[in-house]
Scaffold this motif. Sequence first.
Motif, PDB file in Angstrom:
ATOM      1  N   TRP A   1       1.001  -1.320  -0.068  1.00 33.33           N
ATOM      2  CA  TRP A   1       0.031  -0.062  -0.080  1.00 33.33           C
ATOM      3  C   TRP A   1       0.893   1.254   0.027  1.00 33.33           C
ATOM      4  CZ3 TRP A   1      -5.189  -0.479   3.177  1.00 33.33           C
ATOM      5  CH2 TRP A   1      -5.761  -1.668   2.619  1.00 33.33           C
ATOM      6  N   VAL A   2       0.581   2.418  -0.738  1.00 36.75           N
ATOM      7  CA  VAL A   2       1.206   3.547  -0.908  1.00 36.75           C
ATOM      8  C   VAL A   2       0.648   4.734   0.077  1.00 36.75           C
ATOM      9  CG1 VAL A   2       2.505   5.049  -2.215  1.00 36.75           C
ATOM     10  CG2 VAL A   2       2.363   2.741  -2.839  1.00 36.75           C
ATOM     11  N   GLY A   3       1.297   5.423   0.762  1.00 33.13           N
ATOM     12  CA  GLY A   3       0.610   6.631   1.282  1.00 33.13           C
ATOM     13  C   GLY A   3       1.425   7.861   1.025  1.00 33.13           C
ATOM     14  N   VAL A   4       0.645   8.988   0.710  1.00 31.47           N
ATOM     15  CA  VAL A   4       1.520   9.995   0.209  1.00 31.47           C
ATOM     16  C   VAL A   4       0.814  11.311   0.902  1.00 31.47           C
ATOM     17  CG1 VAL A   4       0.298  10.161  -1.759  1.00 31.47           C
ATOM     18  CG2 VAL A   4       2.338  11.386  -1.504  1.00 31.47           C
TER      19      VAL A   4
ATOM     20  N   ASN B   1       2.836  18.870  -4.831  1.00 28.66           N
ATOM     21  CA  ASN B   1       4.213  18.401  -4.519  1.00 28.66           C
ATOM     22  C   ASN B   1       4.099  17.316  -3.517  1.00 28.66           C
ATOM     23  OD1 ASN B   1       5.047  19.936  -6.734  1.00 28.66           O
ATOM     24  ND2 ASN B   1       5.266  21.788  -5.416  1.00 28.66           N
ATOM     25  N   ILE B   2       4.842  16.253  -3.380  1.00 28.83           N
ATOM     26  CA  ILE B   2       5.008  15.311  -2.576  1.00 28.83           C
ATOM     27  C   ILE B   2       5.721  15.975  -1.193  1.00 28.83           C
ATOM     28  CG2 ILE B   2       5.770  13.184  -1.846  1.00 28.83           C
ATOM     29  CD1 ILE B   2       5.660  12.280  -4.637  1.00 28.83           C
ATOM     30  N   VAL B   3       4.987  15.858  -0.050  1.00 24.03           N
ATOM     31  CA  VAL B   3       5.477  16.197   1.203  1.00 24.03           C
ATOM     32  C   VAL B   3       6.047  15.071   1.955  1.00 24.03           C
ATOM     33  CG1 VAL B   3       4.995  17.399   3.510  1.00 24.03           C
ATOM     34  CG2 VAL B   3       3.887  18.243   1.347  1.00 24.03           C
ATOM     35  N   ALA B   4       5.355  14.151   1.819  1.00 27.14           N
ATOM     36  CA  ALA B   4       5.844  12.816   2.463  1.00 27.14           C
ATOM     37  C   ALA B   4       5.257  11.510   1.740  1.00 27.14           C
ATOM     38  CB  ALA B   4       5.407  12.796   3.834  1.00 27.14           C
ATOM     39  N   ARG B   5       5.842  10.338   1.891  1.00 29.04           N
ATOM     40  CA  ARG B   5       5.439   9.245   1.018  1.00 29.04           C
ATOM     41  C   ARG B   5       6.122   8.032   1.845  1.00 29.04           C
ATOM     42  NH1 ARG B   5       6.853   6.182  -3.943  1.00 29.04           N
ATOM     43  NH2 ARG B   5       4.716   6.249  -5.101  1.00 29.04           N
TER      44      ARG B   5
ATOM     45  N   LEU C   1      -4.075   7.376   0.210  1.00 30.08           N
ATOM     46  CA  LEU C   1      -3.806   6.060   0.582  1.00 30.08           C
ATOM     47  C   LEU C   1      -4.256   5.413  -0.839  1.00 30.08           C
ATOM     48  CD1 LEU C   1      -2.768   4.089   2.403  1.00 30.08           C
ATOM     49  CD2 LEU C   1      -4.855   3.799   3.520  1.00 30.08           C
ATOM     50  N   GLY C   2      -3.211   4.727  -1.481  1.00 26.29           N
ATOM     51  CA  GLY C   2      -3.448   3.951  -2.646  1.00 26.29           C
ATOM     52  C   GLY C   2      -3.307   2.495  -2.199  1.00 26.29           C
ATOM     53  N   ILE C   3      -4.411   1.640  -2.681  1.00 24.22           N
ATOM     54  CA  ILE C   3      -4.141   0.103  -2.430  1.00 24.22           C
ATOM     55  C   ILE C   3      -3.999  -0.527  -3.861  1.00 24.22           C
ATOM     56  CG2 ILE C   3      -5.570  -1.859  -1.604  1.00 24.22           C
ATOM     57  CD1 ILE C   3      -7.357  -0.158  -0.015  1.00 24.22           C
ATOM     58  N   PRO C   4      -3.183  -1.370  -4.095  1.00 21.54           N
ATOM     59  CA  PRO C   4      -2.653  -1.898  -5.436  1.00 21.54           C
ATOM     60  C   PRO C   4      -4.213  -2.625  -5.967  1.00 21.54           C
ATOM     61  CG  PRO C   4      -0.950  -2.197  -4.140  1.00 21.54           C
ATOM     62  CD  PRO C   4      -1.975  -1.572  -3.206  1.00 21.54           C
ATOM     63  N   THR C   5      -4.440  -2.366  -7.125  1.00 25.11           N
ATOM     64  CA  THR C   5      -5.821  -3.017  -7.830  1.00 25.11           C
ATOM     65  C   THR C   5      -5.650  -4.354  -7.468  1.00 25.11           C
ATOM     66  OG1 THR C   5      -6.146  -0.940  -8.964  1.00 25.11           O
ATOM     67  CG2 THR C   5      -7.336  -3.049  -9.663  1.00 25.11           C
ATOM     68  N   ASP C   6      -4.462  -4.842  -7.830  1.00 22.11           N
ATOM     69  CA  ASP C   6      -4.298  -6.236  -8.017  1.00 22.11           C
ATOM     70  C   ASP C   6      -4.524  -6.904  -6.465  1.00 22.11           C
ATOM     71  OD1 ASP C   6      -3.530  -6.332 -10.597  1.00 22.11           O
ATOM     72  OD2 ASP C   6      -1.346  -6.425  -9.929  1.00 22.11           O
TER      73      ASP C   6
END
Length: 312
Positions: free
Chosen positions: A10-13, A20-24, A79-84
């Motif tokens: 999972w990817v949080g940003v 612009n990206i502050v944290a990832r 918060l991104g959850i991989p579709t797979d």
Amino acid sequence: LKSAGAPPGWVGVVVDGKGNIVARTVAEQFELGRPASASVREAIAEGSQGSYVGTTLEGAKADSIYKELPGTGGWSVHLGIPTDQLDAPVRRSAIFLASGGAVSLALGLALVWFTARDISQRRVEQEAQAALALRQSEERRRLMVDAADLGVFSWNVSTGEVIASQRALDMLKITKSVATGDVSLPFEMLLTGIDPADRARFERILLQSRKSDTVAAEFRTAPPDGRWLRASGRSSRIDGHNAEVVIGVLLDIDEMKRAEFDRQRLLRRLGDAEENERRRISRELHDQIGQTVTGLLLGLKNLEQSLATTSS
């Protein structure tokens, strides 16, 4: 975000108001301060919170949710959850359902196959039993026909085809190169075994059986044999579609017919003898009575003359 315990992958940003990206949570040291992905910036432009399907900076497809942080000047957390990973349970369920359907289909096909095989076997057994019963019935019929010394034939009036037994051919003195069993031949060939003088009457009487009950015709076989036979025929009673089929049975009546002729000749001879005897008796009576009457007349004449002489 890292301490929140999100599953691996999972990817949080965190993104500022300019996108612009502050944290990832992933590869922060490489992405910090750089613009977020196009899907992130499009989501920020559309509203303060929601969900979207986008592509991470690593190129992976992800289903994401986001919310703007109040009092931060437009910063937002995504918060991104991989579709797979998200679709994996669905895929497993689909695979399970598909597998279950395939197994059910296989079981159904197996059941259908076993049922069809069972029905086929039963049908084969029933057909074998019916064929055996038919052969036994045919054998009994042939035995009875042979015991009765009968010839059997069937005549299809429409096609002119005749199916005759060997005994029928033997009775009509028709030779066919078939060892055993019934023989198919044209009706004209069957007529060749009949005396020419009786052929038309034989055919006419058999045709009458299509409109009436059993008919019978007596005829002579072709010379030089000239034996007397009787043909009894009637139309087929199997179903209404075989009215043009005449079933016939041949019986040898030559001895009975000749005995009848002998009896008739004897009766004629007896009649002639009786007539001759009556004529002889009549003639003898006529001659004897004539002589007696003549003698009586002569005696009366002499008596008359004697009486006349005495009176004179």
